[in-house]
Design a protein around this motif. Structure first.
Motif: not given
Ligand SMILES: Nc1ncnc2c1ncn2[C@@H]1O[C@H](COP(=O)(O)OP(=O)(O)OP(=O)(O)O)[C@@H](O)[C@H]1O
Ligand SMILES: Nc1ncnc2c1ncn2[C@@H]1O[C@H](COP(=O)(O)OP(=O)(O)OP(=O)(O)O)[C@@H](O)[C@H]1O
Ligand SMILES: [Mg+2]
Ligand SMILES: [Mg+2]
Ligand SMILES: O=P([O-])([O-])[O-]
Lengths: 267, 253, 294, 295, 253
Positions: C18-20, C22-26, D116, D119-120, D123, D134, D158, D161
């Motif tokens: 989910v955390a990741t 969201s990045v892709f979604l954004i 992953i 991605g974090i 973020l 967003f 978000l 996180l």
């Protein structure tokens, strides 16, 4: 023009039985008025919460269209391009736009032509309009503000270009502030500044100038001698809920007493 | 060769806070000799060594009294310039500690600090120092490579070269071979033999054989005191103090 | 093995995803909304167009790009030397009892919400620049003029805001330099100052660079404080005393005003911002790796 | 072997040398920079508090704001701030802690996990206005959550996180492997080991992460304004819009509504941050102590 | 007392990645006996011990083949339940590793995991286990104090008690006294003597004397192989293999 085509709610829903929440968003010029109207309305119906927030007129249009607010507020007329959204418009008040300068500025009076030239950047020094030898700090609103839209149209800062497209000629050397309050505060704090704000928002921190010799007062605006005026609109889309209907009904009738205090009522 | 006293230590006491790490030390260190300091772990050898170039000044809560005279001048005098002192009394650490710079920069660091700017002079010093530390041949083609890429023994010799480059009078060495393999150790021991012609050397070592092989004089430390100091040959063949004997013969420590 | 173990592992995995996601979604959202206008209007027109006037159909983001860059650069020019100096002071020079007071103070500086800085800038710095700085500048250049809302004001406030980041990260980097390096240098007769500048700082440079990049990210991303003090003038500035608008400020101010085209233009601005931050992060990790490997 | 031939050595002149000019200037600069930093800190905090504290009284905390904040207190705003912080933490904590557990305890070192982590990391770097953009388009408009505590909470969740995941990961990593082995060797499952041994030992690290997250939630302005709105009313349900203290401060400051209330709000905000910092430090200290006795 | 085989290991090979740490191990571990594993550092003792309760499963890149039968059932069979296995085969680690909980909670941890909830039952188990580990008298007044406050020897016995609390059949101990002082060591050795009445014990030790004192059988490991396994008395008095002899007499290792 006045297009109050919303069906007046006839039967009064029994007092105090109304409950729920109304969110109003949009014009920062309408915001103070909405706050006051809401306060009185909520006193009358304690079970109702009316939430008012700013954003600007286009936010008002957008939030009504997207239904993220129950009522959108705008301080200008709906644009052609916005007509297609099928919004219901209620004119709740009229307001003048005061051209304000810093209280220390000795300039008292400006013609529409001078105002236009100042805001398009043709006049850049106060001495050209009878003031001190001092560069003018033009303060404008952000793109999409209702106040800006109305102001540039009336003062002819906005022109039609060769293709007949309207072009906003506001000088690029203008500070841009995102709300009526922010413009007022900037003008109040900057000696050489000039800006434009809702007449209802004028207080002694800024000095409104006469336009074409006419003082910026509600009477003059109502009489039509003060030229820079525009309507305040409430916008809704689709079916309105009971409380929204009741609120608008309130604003258009009893509420006009409150409108009168600072703005021009539509009754 | 003269038998001058280079460093004279008188009634030296050192405290880490409340703990007394050195107790009334008196010792003469001879010029152009190698003096070895031996003793069990924690007896104060490193502490003593570090008093000689005032590296202990870097540690909080250290209190020192007594006198250390270098060429007759008190190094703990308030008039003493630390920079000059440390330039004259070089130090090589137990763990080789080259800077994360090139080989060349490591050696040139000291001279540059001390104001030498011309490239040609620096080049000369670098070569001379590396030759002095018997490292030149091994690194002459990689002077611009990071010093951290050298082997442990090479790094240790690099640190010796770095020390030579500022032309000290005295070199202090704290277990300079404890991190090295036997071959590197041998190289450094041979080097010491060469160096003592020009320098006064004080070396701390855990290795009895090493002390015996390289040093002219040996001091035996125990619990912050010097129990015995003598010519190395004498101390190893006929120690006067029983504790010295016990230590040398491996009875404790 | 108890049965629920597998289920739990999948739940945990989902959370990580989910955390990741969201990045892709954004990213997806921003690009989906913003790319069309970049295509339609032309990337070069968008990036280098000098007029930002969405109601008139001009979407030149160049003034804002320059605006963002100029306040950020200004903040770095002021904040980096100050920050590194404070870090050196904390790690190398200050006695313990001062560190005990100074360090929490710096951390506090990091925690203060950015609007407070913006408010301070608006009520103190902006008038100060108009009243006190301007006359000085005018002595050199009589034509100089400023309302006080300026790059300078923005840069100073942003500098204060990034100071804690730079101080903390740099200090850690300096503290982690092995004490052997310091000893080696001192023992060669180098002064403390020489040791700091010639050995310690070079050895800590990857951490120091990281601190600068992190600070830069914070400066580029700051929004509200900047709106309050830079004047939001979408014009390519000519001097430090000119007003500017920034990428972030423009998005925040105009977000609601959405003719569809205008909104897309704001998303395109978001894309620029996004790419900018990505670039920063990649350079940061890149340099850290490269320097760390040495 | 070539050895440098060095003749001489006379007496060493070990006389105290003065600092050279360069060093003097350098030290001067250091003290200047440090003093300046301290002054800036003191002046910002001092300016706000000196002007603000005198306008703070009980009424300021318990009265609702009136006429756009010109008069009255900030009760609904404090409530909104707390409400929003709680919601964002409530959303972020389970996801963040679980993600951290997965990454530290379960993840193998493969491409997927690298993705992953990547991605974090990204973020963490995204500027808050992008989150706002967003959140506005996705939560507020697309998901029709309107301006609400839920929209704001999701957006803030978000944002915090990455902070939370990192703090949790770090503290989980410090739990000695021997605790895990001890538990597993007694026949506990992996999950039991995590819940009963690993998490209790890393709780203070997780708490610190949470507090930092709250700090970020409280400090954020742009993203909150775009997603939670800026209505002044007292929020009741999670679907109500709310105004946080930072947003309130921004609006007061930018519109010059009332100097007094602006200073007072800013003061409350600073004191709040002070408290949060203090709390975080306390936990960290306690945590350090407990690990010290453990070793 | 029966001489049943409790654990039977056949053709066991273990690889860490490419490195083979155990080579074709065959060994029978007898019920109610103490089996000692000895051998130089790195020979694979710990690795072997950890195969017996599959703690090696925690390590990446481990590959195992061969058979280990516990009471005739293959523990590496896919049908084998790890939880039950580890419950039946307890382990005491080299470094005492109590949880950062109270003494009581440490002991009650295992039983709770395995579903025991009633306070009274738990109390009973805690007391019994602590008595079993000869620790009861020392800690009975501080059951609610943190276990990390106990001394090293007490912690080690606590870990043994924690292990007993889940009532295993087999106890594996990896150098359980290497971190302890002689007095604590003695206490634990005496304890082992007691425990073997009820448990099958496998112990890794570096200490030859200890192996001699406590164990019934001894296996000598070298480079991942079992060189020799026999009754402890025989292996110490007349080792068959030269390498065993060399090791036991201290010739290498
Ligand atoms: N910075 C310090 N603070 C407090 N005590 C110290 C410090 N450095 C050393 N000591 C103590 O002073 C005593 C002497 O230490 P020193 O390092 O001089 O021993 P040493 O003889 O060099 O031992 P080794 O052979 O192990 O290096 C020891 O008891 C040590 O614990
Ligand atoms: N996780 C691992 N990955 C790779 N190799 C390992 C691992 N654990 C142990 N080894 C290697 O396996 C061999 C056996 O290790 P093991 O720990 O079983 O030795 P040991 O007999 O217990 O030694 P010691 O007496 O020192 O504890 C050693 O060579 C070791 O380096
Ligand atoms: Mg030492
Ligand atoms: Mg082992
Ligand atoms: O805020 P506005 O009324 O200018 O749209």
């Amino acid at each position: 023009g006045c297009t109050s085509n919303g069906e007046p709610v006839q039967e009064k829903t029994g007092e105090n039985t109304l409950s729920g929440k109304i969110v109003i968003a949009g014009s920062t010029s309408v915001q103070p008025l909405s706050e006051e109207l809401a306060a009185v309305f909520m006193e009358k119906y304690p079970e109702v919460a009316v939430e008012v927030q700013g954003g600007g007129s286009s936010v008002g249009v957008k939030s009504a269209v997207d239904k993220i607010a129950d009522i959108g507020a705008a301080s200008r007329e709906i644009k052609e391009s916005e007509k297609e959204f099928g919004l219901t418009e209620y004119v709740i008040a009229k307001d003048g736009i005061a051209v304000v300068v810093n209280p220390f500025n000795e300039v008292e009076d400006l013609t529409l032509e001078q105002i236009k030239k100042i805001f398009t950047g043709e006049i850049t020094n106060w001495k050209e309009v009878g003031g001190k030898d001092q560069a003018i700090t033009v303060v404008s609103r952000e793109e999409g503000s209702g106040t800006r839209g109305a102001f540039v149209e009336i003062t002819k800062v906005q022109k039609k270009d060769a293709e007949g497209k309207k072009v906003d000629k506001t000088t690029v050397n203008a500070l841009v502030q995102p709300s009526t309050g922010a413009v007022k505060q900037t003008v109040a704090n900057t000696p050489a500044a000039i800006g434009y704000i809702s007449m209802g928002a004028v207080d002694d921190t800024v000095k409104p100038v006469k336009v074409e010799g006419v003082e910026a007062t509600e009477e003059n605006a109502k009489a039509g001698t003060y030229k820079i005026t525009r309507p305040f609109l409430y916008l809704t889309k689709g079916d309105e809920s009971e409380i929204v209907k009741a609120y608008i009904e309130f604003v258009l009738n009893e509420g006009q007493e409150i409108v009168k205090e600072e703005f021009i009522s539509v009754k | 060769m003269l038998n001058n006293t280079k460093i004279m230590v008188r009634n030296l006491n050192l405290f880490y806070g409340e703990f007394q790490a050195l107790k009334d030390i008196n010792i003469d260190i001879k010029e152009n000799k190698i003096t070895a300091l031996i003793g069990p772990s924690g007896c104060g050898k490193s502490t003593f060594l570090r008093t000689l170039n005032r590296m202990n000044d870097l540690i909080d809560h250290v209190r020192i009294n007594g006198q250390i005279l270098l060429d007759g001048l008190d190094i703990y005098d308030s008039q003493c310039d630390l920079i000059t002192l440390r330039r004259n009394v070089g130090m090589v650490f137990q763990k080789p500690n080259p800077f994360p710079k090139t080989v060349y920069e490591n050696i040139a660091y000291g001279p540059k600090i001390h104001g030498i700017k011309e490239k040609s002079t620096l080049d000369e010093i670098v070569e001379k120092s590396l030759r002095g530390a018997a490292l030149w041949d091994e690194v002459k083609d990689r002077l611009d490579k990071p010093a951290l890429g050298l082997s442990g023994g090479q790094q240790q010799r690099l640190c010796i070269a770095r020390c030579l480059a500022v032309e000290p009078d005295v070199i202090l060495m704290d277990e300079p071979t404890s991190a090295l393999d036997p071959i590197s150790t041998l190289k450094i021991e041979n080097l010491l033999e060469e160096l003592k012609k020009d320098y006064t050397i004080v070396i701390v070592t855990h290795n009895m054989q090493q002390a015996g092989r390289v040093s002219d004089e040996t001091a035996f430390f125990l619990n912050g005191e010097i129990i015995e100091m003598n010519l190395t040959d004498s101390i190893f063949s006929k120690p006067k103090d029983k504790r010295t004997k016990d230590y040398i013969t491996g009875r404790f420590g | 093995m108890k049965k629920y173990e597998k289920i739990i592992e999948s739940i945990l995995l989902i959370c990580a995803v989910v955390a990741t996601l969201s990045v892709f979604l954004i990213t997806l959202f921003i690009f989906k909304e913003g790319l069309p206008i970049l295509k339609e209007y032309g990337i070069t027109n968008f990036l280098f167009g000098k007029t930002w006037s969405p109601t008139n159909g001009y979407y030149g983001a160049f003034p804002m790009i320059i605006g963002s860059i100029s306040v950020t650069l200004g903040a770095l020019i002021i904040g980096v030397p100050m920050g590194i100096t404070c870090a050196v002071f904390l790690a190398e020079i200050a006695p313990k009892h001062i560190v005990k007071v100074f360090k929490p103070a710096i951390e506090l500086l990091a925690g203060i919400p950015s609007v407070v800085y913006g408010f301070f800038g608006l009520s103190i710095l902006v008038p100060f620049i108009r009243i006190h700085i301007l006359p000085i500048v005018q002595k050199l250049n009589p034509d100089a003029y400023t309302s006080g809302y300026s790059i300078l004001a923005g840069a100073i406030i942003l500098a204060v805001m990034i100071l804690p980041t730079i101080v903390n990260v740099s200090e850690n980097a300096i503290r982690s330099v092995p004490v052997e390096y310091k000893q080696g240098s001192i023992a060669l007769g180098a002064s403390h100052f020489e040791t700091i500048t010639k050995v310690i700082i070079p050895a800590a440079r990857s951490g120091i660079i990281a601190s600068v990049v992190l600070g830069m990210g914070r400066a580029v991303g700051e929004t509200m404080a900047v709106i309050l003090i830079t004047g939001n003038m979408p014009k390519v500035p000519g001097s430090l005393l000119d007003s500017v608008s920034t990428l972030t400020g423009t998005i925040a101010m105009e977000m609601g005003y959405a003719t569809p085209m205008h909104q897309k233009a704001l998303f395109a601005t978001g894309i620029i911002l996004f790419m900018f931050i990505m670039l920063l992060n990649i350079t940061a990790t890149g340099t850290m790796k490269r320097l760390g490997a040495k | 072997m070539v050895v440098n031939t060095k003749v001489h050595i006379g007496k060493i002149a070990i006389k105290k040398k003065n600092l050279n000019l360069k060093e003097k200037i350098a030290y001067l600069w250091v003290y200047f920079a440090v003093t300046l930093t301290t002054l800036i800190l003191l002046s910002i905090i001092g300016y706000v508090l000196l002007n603000g504290v005198k306008h703070i009284n009980i009424d300021f905390f318990i009265k609702e704001p009136k006429s756009m904040g010109r008069s009255g207190g900030i009760f609904s705003i404090i409530a909104g701030t707390i409400y929003l912080s709680i919601v964002s933490i409530a959303i972020a904590t389970p996801i963040g802690v679980c993600a951290a557990i997965y990454l530290t305890e379960y993840a193998k070192d493969n491409k997927f996990v690298k993705l992953i982590r990547f991605g974090i990391e990204i973020l963490a770097g995204i500027p808050s206005i992008i989150f706002g953009l967003f959140g506005f388009v996705f939560f507020v408009i697309f998901l029709k959550l309107r301006w609400s505590i839920l929209s704001g909470g999701l957006t803030l969740a978000l944002m915090i996180l990455p902070t939370l995941i990192r703090a949790t990961e770090e503290s989980i990593k410090t739990v000695p492997q021997s605790y895990r082995e001890g538990s597993l060797a007694l026949g506990a499952t992996k999950w039991e080991t995590i819940v009963k041994v690993v998490l209790p030992s890393s709780i203070s690290g997780i708490l610190t992460g949470l507090i930092l997250g709250i700090g970020r939630a409280i400090g954020e302005t742009a993203a909150v304004m775009l997603t939670a709105g800026s209505a002044l009313g007292l929020p009741k349900t999670i679907m109500d819009p709310a105004r946080t203290m930072s947003v309130h401060l921004y609006l007061l400051a930018s519109e010059g509504i009332s100097k007094e209330k602006t200073f007072a709000t800013a003061s409350v905000l600073i004191v709040l941050v002070l408290l949060i910092n203090f709390l975080a430090n306390m936990i960290v200290n306690k945590y350090m102590k407990s690990t010290r006795t453990a070793s």
